[in-house]
Design a protein around this motif. Sequence first.
Motif, short mmCIF file in Angstrom:
data_model
loop_
_atom_site.label_atom_id
_atom_site.label_comp_id
_atom_site.label_asym_id
_atom_site.label_seq_id
_atom_site.Cartn_x
_atom_site.Cartn_y
_atom_site.Cartn_z
N ALA A 284 0.56 -1.21 -0.21
CA ALA A 284 0.13 -0.24 0.27
C ALA A 284 1.12 1.26 -0.22
CB ALA A 284 -0.85 -0.48 1.36
N ALA A 285 2.00 0.89 1.03
CA ALA A 285 2.73 2.58 0.84
C ALA A 285 2.92 2.89 -0.30
CB ALA A 285 3.91 2.60 1.93
N ASP A 286 3.35 1.56 -1.54
CA ASP A 286 4.61 1.99 -2.43
C ASP A 286 3.35 2.71 -3.18
OD1 ASP A 286 6.44 0.88 -1.74
OD2 ASP A 286 6.23 -1.29 -2.31
N VAL A 287 2.40 2.76 -3.22
CA VAL A 287 1.09 3.36 -3.98
C VAL A 287 1.19 4.64 -3.91
CG1 VAL A 287 0.92 1.09 -4.98
CG2 VAL A 287 -0.49 2.28 -3.63
N VAL A 288 1.76 4.98 -2.45
CA VAL A 288 0.98 6.25 -2.19
C VAL A 288 1.76 7.77 -3.01
CG1 VAL A 288 1.42 8.07 0.30
CG2 VAL A 288 0.73 5.64 0.54
N ARG A 289 0.89 8.69 -2.96
CA ARG A 289 1.27 9.73 -4.10
C ARG A 289 0.23 10.38 -3.96
NH1 ARG A 289 0.37 6.19 -7.77
NH2 ARG A 289 -0.98 6.56 -9.17
N PRO A 290 1.06 12.15 -4.14
CA PRO A 290 -0.11 12.71 -4.08
C PRO A 290 -1.18 12.50 -5.60
CG PRO A 290 1.69 13.85 -4.01
CD PRO A 290 2.26 12.98 -3.88
N GLY A 291 -1.90 13.09 -5.58
CA GLY A 291 -2.63 12.66 -6.83
C GLY A 291 -4.21 11.43 -6.96
N VAL A 292 -3.31 10.58 -5.68
CA VAL A 292 -4.06 8.82 -6.00
C VAL A 292 -4.99 9.83 -4.92
CG1 VAL A 292 -2.65 8.06 -4.58
CG2 VAL A 292 -3.64 6.07 -5.27
N ARG A 293 -6.26 8.33 -5.07
CA ARG A 293 -7.11 9.20 -4.47
C ARG A 293 -7.78 7.53 -3.30
NH1 ARG A 293 -12.51 7.93 -8.00
NH2 ARG A 293 -10.85 6.60 -9.35
N GLY A 294 -8.12 8.13 -2.02
CA GLY A 294 -7.47 6.84 -0.20
C GLY A 294 -8.30 5.25 -0.91
N TRP A 295 -9.20 5.11 -1.63
CA TRP A 295 -9.85 4.13 -1.38
C TRP A 295 -8.68 3.45 -2.29
CZ3 TRP A 295 -11.29 1.62 -6.40
CH2 TRP A 295 -11.05 2.07 -7.42
N GLU A 296 -8.33 3.83 -3.43
CA GLU A 296 -7.85 3.24 -4.36
C GLU A 296 -5.91 2.64 -3.51
OE1 GLU A 296 -7.40 5.50 -8.75
OE2 GLU A 296 -6.41 6.58 -6.99
N VAL A 297 -5.56 3.42 -2.31
CA VAL A 297 -5.01 2.74 -1.57
C VAL A 297 -4.54 1.53 -0.77
CG1 VAL A 297 -2.71 3.62 0.08
CG2 VAL A 297 -3.62 4.93 -1.98
N ASP A 298 -6.47 2.01 -0.41
CA ASP A 298 -6.76 0.79 0.70
C ASP A 298 -6.29 -0.70 -0.21
OD1 ASP A 298 -8.52 0.25 3.26
OD2 ASP A 298 -9.67 -0.65 1.37
N ALA A 299 -7.60 -0.52 -1.46
CA ALA A 299 -7.88 -1.84 -2.00
C ALA A 299 -6.30 -2.71 -2.48
CB ALA A 299 -8.42 -1.19 -4.11
N VAL A 300 -5.65 -1.84 -2.04
CA VAL A 300 -4.13 -2.55 -2.59
C VAL A 300 -4.09 -3.59 -1.58
CG1 VAL A 300 -1.52 -2.42 -2.36
CG2 VAL A 300 -2.61 -1.05 -4.44
N ALA A 301 -3.89 -2.75 -0.58
CA ALA A 301 -3.41 -3.42 1.02
C ALA A 301 -4.60 -4.57 0.98
CB ALA A 301 -3.76 -2.94 1.90
N ARG A 302 -5.91 -3.99 0.69
CA ARG A 302 -7.00 -5.24 0.41
C ARG A 302 -6.81 -6.62 0.05
NH1 ARG A 302 -11.34 -3.99 4.07
NH2 ARG A 302 -10.74 -2.07 4.10
N SER A 303 -6.66 -6.63 -1.24
CA SER A 303 -6.15 -7.13 -2.59
C SER A 303 -5.50 -8.31 -1.37
CB SER A 303 -5.89 -6.94 -3.47
OG SER A 303 -5.59 -7.55 -4.76
N PHE A 304 -4.25 -7.96 -1.41
CA PHE A 304 -2.98 -8.72 -1.02
C PHE A 304 -3.29 -9.46 0.45
CE2 PHE A 304 1.85 -8.19 -0.93
CZ PHE A 304 1.99 -9.25 0.26
N ILE A 305 -4.16 -9.04 0.73
CA ILE A 305 -4.53 -9.53 2.48
C ILE A 305 -5.24 -10.75 1.94
CG2 ILE A 305 -6.07 -10.12 4.24
CD1 ILE A 305 -3.48 -8.71 5.22
N VAL A 306 -6.48 -10.60 1.15
CA VAL A 306 -7.19 -11.72 0.32
C VAL A 306 -6.60 -12.34 -0.45
CG1 VAL A 306 -9.11 -12.25 -0.92
CG2 VAL A 306 -9.58 -10.23 0.52
N GLY A 307 -5.63 -11.68 -1.28
CA GLY A 307 -4.67 -13.02 -2.05
C GLY A 307 -3.77 -13.64 -1.49
N ALA A 308 -3.56 -13.89 -0.24
CA ALA A 308 -2.89 -14.38 0.58
C ALA A 308 -3.58 -15.60 1.76
CB ALA A 308 -2.05 -13.97 1.52
#
Length: 394
Positions: A284-308
């Motif tokens: 999730a941290a790796d996709v943090v940057r100005p301009g990204v929307r909050g839900w997009e960062v959450d979705a990365v971590a959520r997908s990672f956990i579910v995928g594991a």
Amino acid sequence: MDIYQEKAAQVAGLLDAFDMDMWLIFVRETAESADPALKMLGHYGVVWTTAFVFTRSGARVALCGRGDDEAIRMQGVFDEVRTYTQGIGDELVRLLAEHDPQRIGINYSQSDVSADGLTFGMYLNLCEYLKDTPYRERLVSAEPFVEALRGHKTAQELARMREAIALGLQIFEETSAFLRPGLSEKQIYAYVHDLVRQHGVDTSWDAAHCPTLNAGPGSPWGHVGVSDEVIRPGETLNMDFGIILNGYCSDNQRVWYCLRPGESAPPAEVQHVFDVVIGAIQAAADVVRPGVRGWEVDAVARSFIVGAGYEEFPHALGHAVGRYCHDGGVGFYPRWERYGTKPYGTISAGQIFTLELGVRSPFGYISVEEEILVTEDGYEWLAPPQKQLWLIRP
């Protein structure tokens, strides 16, 4: 320039960015009902109905009942302090007419408590005062502006937050040296509060459940007080904790594994859960940057956990931190009804957020929480992140 002057200096530029001509904070009896936004600008304890006004051009005017005015002047944030005696209505209309704002931001929000300080009664009063003027129809929600003002940390705010985080993690380390098998959550809680008192600080949230502790899989989970569960070999201990130092908060989680006799490292099953947790946070941290929307960062971590192969965490990945542990505004929120419009906010440089998630495992709750500063090209850890399970030895 003190910290409140520094914060007030941000207002005009942000009003321009959000196309608002005026920001109006409308309050009374602030000891009973204080607008959260007003706390960013000083310690104001007014009794009578008061209008705190900021304009896009940089004017700062307070209109208050006689008797409240000197305390406001002494803080030095407002360039002009006007008074009334019998009622604020005529003077308020006169003030608005002088500036003739086309868009007047007032503090109401359906999604964000930090931008929802205007009570319904005061809103009705304001509408009554403005009913025969064009300004009644020019009232808009100041939510996006207030969120940006709260979220974009000034130099002094950032320095205070770094100090709070450093001391909070020092208390984690002092607690780590105290831990041993057999200690109960209640004993650990008491020890942490002794450290808090020794350091002369307060807890970041309600002291009844700060720290939140989870010893082993039988410990109650969530925003709850400590239990009689104890540290046991072969299980984990999780601690969620933060402090308030100089008016600013920290919020972190750390996790330990209690070694069994003869063990020198956690078993592979425990280590795997921990690795998934920190892997999701890093992704999730790796996709943090100005301009990204909050839900997009959450979705990365959520997908990672579910995928594991683990259940997704039942909360947001991260929230803003500042004067409050949960400081309002945008954050790393999933697109769930309970978060309203906040998941769709855009992340900006200068904001501070947590990254937090965990897995409820057979060994206990394994969760980590870090804090990051959004920079112009990414992010910065505000303290070294936990990369290894901390160990409790027999």
